[in-house]
Design an enzyme around this catalytic site. Sequence first.
Site, PDB file in Angstrom:
ATOM      1  N   ASP A 107       0.796  -1.219   0.000  1.00  0.00           N
ATOM      2  CA  ASP A 107       0.000   0.000   0.000  1.00  0.00           C
ATOM      3  C   ASP A 107       0.834   1.276   0.000  1.00  0.00           C
ATOM      4  O   ASP A 107       0.297   2.359  -0.230  1.00  0.00           O
ATOM      5  CB  ASP A 107      -0.961   0.007   1.191  1.00  0.00           C
ATOM      6  CG  ASP A 107      -2.137  -0.943   0.973  1.00  0.00           C
ATOM      7  OD1 ASP A 107      -2.263  -1.471  -0.146  1.00  0.00           O
ATOM      8  OD2 ASP A 107      -2.925  -1.161   1.907  1.00  0.00           O
ATOM      9  N   TYR A 138     -10.207  -0.159   2.387  1.00  0.00           N
ATOM     10  CA  TYR A 138      -9.708  -0.041   3.759  1.00  0.00           C
ATOM     11  C   TYR A 138      -9.351   1.389   4.121  1.00  0.00           C
ATOM     12  O   TYR A 138      -8.886   2.166   3.270  1.00  0.00           O
ATOM     13  CB  TYR A 138      -8.465  -0.914   3.946  1.00  0.00           C
ATOM     14  CG  TYR A 138      -8.660  -2.043   4.934  1.00  0.00           C
ATOM     15  CD1 TYR A 138      -9.060  -3.301   4.512  1.00  0.00           C
ATOM     16  CD2 TYR A 138      -8.454  -1.850   6.297  1.00  0.00           C
ATOM     17  CE1 TYR A 138      -9.243  -4.341   5.405  1.00  0.00           C
ATOM     18  CE2 TYR A 138      -8.624  -2.883   7.197  1.00  0.00           C
ATOM     19  CZ  TYR A 138      -9.023  -4.130   6.745  1.00  0.00           C
ATOM     20  OH  TYR A 138      -9.200  -5.144   7.644  1.00  0.00           O
TER      21      TYR A 138
END
Length: 690
Positions: A308, A392
């Site tokens: 990420d 998320y």
Amino acid sequence: MTGLKLSKRAAPHPLDPLSAEEVISAANICRAYVAEKGLGAHRFNTITLSEPPKAELLAFERGGKYPTRMASVVMTKPPKSNPIEMELNLEEGFVVSYKTVEGVQVAIIYDDFYEVGESLFKADPQLQALCKEYGIESMDSVAVDTWPIHPVDREMGPEHRLFMGLMYWRSSADDNQYAHPLPWVPILDVESRKVIRIETAWKGPAPVAKMDSNYHHSLLEGKPRSDIKPLDIIQPEGPSFTVDGNLIKWQKWQIRVSFNWREGLVLHNVGYEDEGRLRPIMYRASIAEMAVPYAEAQEPHHRRLAFDLGDVGIGQLTNSLELGCDCLGHIHYFDAVLNNSKGEPYVIKKAICVHEEDAGIIWKHTELRNMHPEVRRGRRLVISFIATVANYEYGFYWYFGQDGAIQHEVKLTGEVSTTLASPEDGDDPRFGTLVLPNVLAAHHQHLFCARLDMAVDDEDGGRGLIVSEVDTVPLPEEDNPWHSAFMKRETDLTNEASAARVVDSTKARFWKIKNPAKRHVYSGHAASYKLVPANTQLLLGLPSSTTAERASFATKSLWVTPYDEAERYPGGDYPLQNVKTGGVAHWTKQGRPIAEGNDPVVWHVFGATHLVRPEDFPVMPVETVGFHLKPVSFFKQNPALDLPRTVNTASKLAGSCCGANGQANGTTNGHANGYTNGHTNGHTEGTVEE
């Protein structure tokens, strides 16, 4: 081309992020260079500050020369996506270096998610036809999460830039898409801008997931709770911190902050004022990488492994924070300046939040002989940002305490990524949890790596530091006649190859970063900060997997390397579609010394293994992970000893706020006095000092 010509008086601090004007200037320098050299059209990936070398910055902090203001630019030459790295001198306006990096891909930037990813997926005729067969008439009701592909595609090879799409249907504009996963996983070739194939785990017709499950306030069934009374954070005299540019001063702390597209929030030059001197603690600290591997073994969902930070950049996905919701109290915000694919700046307003909050009792003792209590409530400074990566949310929080302690906490929330459940798994899938009929939320991990360049009481940026491992162990039986004695066992880590360590809660293991040149006046021990890990799991992928090769940094809890300007990212500079990413697990194979004089850098891996619960859907309550840094023989005594005695006069007995003032005050005083007098007189004839 003319640069910014920054005068020393007007110049920003050398660590301040690039301003919008500097981003524009950098883009213009690059355009002029590629035009002059006849290099053809280029596309901007990232434009960011090139931080000054450590030696130059330390010299500047001592009153030396202002470091040259530099920028690092990564571009591509479409249709290829190999990184083209350019270093720019912003002050003089020229390109210092131009280099193409072969065999790797640039990170996904914000424009890729929607202008390239989702729009091209939804425009594909075959996907449109499949959606119609499924009963979806309009692609406007289809959402596609753009994901990096893993492992490297077996058909196209690593040189092709590929995205995969996780597809969902929405019953309305505000509907939760993750309640309605679709069965197809299209693979997009970015260079040809075409969907090259569509993968599916299904041999026959897939079930339709039509049941709504929402969290949006306008779609919730029933009314919100009505039994919650206001709880206000009030600071009538304002906050206790001050901000000067990017420098924050609070209590005895000084912290400089910066922000970039990849790491998001970065801390610099963290120090604590002690006995009239600002003592350095950390030179630079950030979360430098995160890997999110999923548990599924069934194709095509085995492909889910995201970096990420390195793949997509957590900084560019940062939220604009909302006052009174994301942050409470008296807030100071820092904006973030980033760039799009055209080299134009854009601003994320309120990207970093700074506030202070109550932290509970920081110390207390009641003398039992006269029942005299001394208690102090602590507070902490909070510096945070929140990013949304597809489904998320990650909230990153640095806490600074009045006792000299530092804590980092990651708050995980948002939505779990869902797929259609396989009929082979029945009602109890092996790799996840059914959160709705036919809707599977796969188990997964979130593995973070903090890069901590410590400077514990070392004005030379940490060159004199040593890292050690401390275990608590029982004494050998021959020295332990009652078999109950235990002691600490401390081992200096002197070589980076052997300094790769794991958490061991059975030994209460922690690690110390210590300065042997500074000794405590009483203990005689080196001034230190200890890294206290949580008992978290490491990477679960087998050593033979491509997951373990790509996310090799997540196979240990601690790495220690000698300082190197080029070693910034534990998963490698360009992890996207890169099987051999490099990074800290490969650097440490050199076996370089990390003893005193080698300026050790500490890399700490921590994380969460998320075995999904039904309660995590449709939106997930916060899960927290993190670590602590605590002083050991750094201060002469408890540094919070000088906190003033205070009483929060707004505090009341439960229920008293609902009655008349007289009743409330009478109830409060009567109860307090009755308890104090009765409890005291039962133990001693003396009085309690109020």
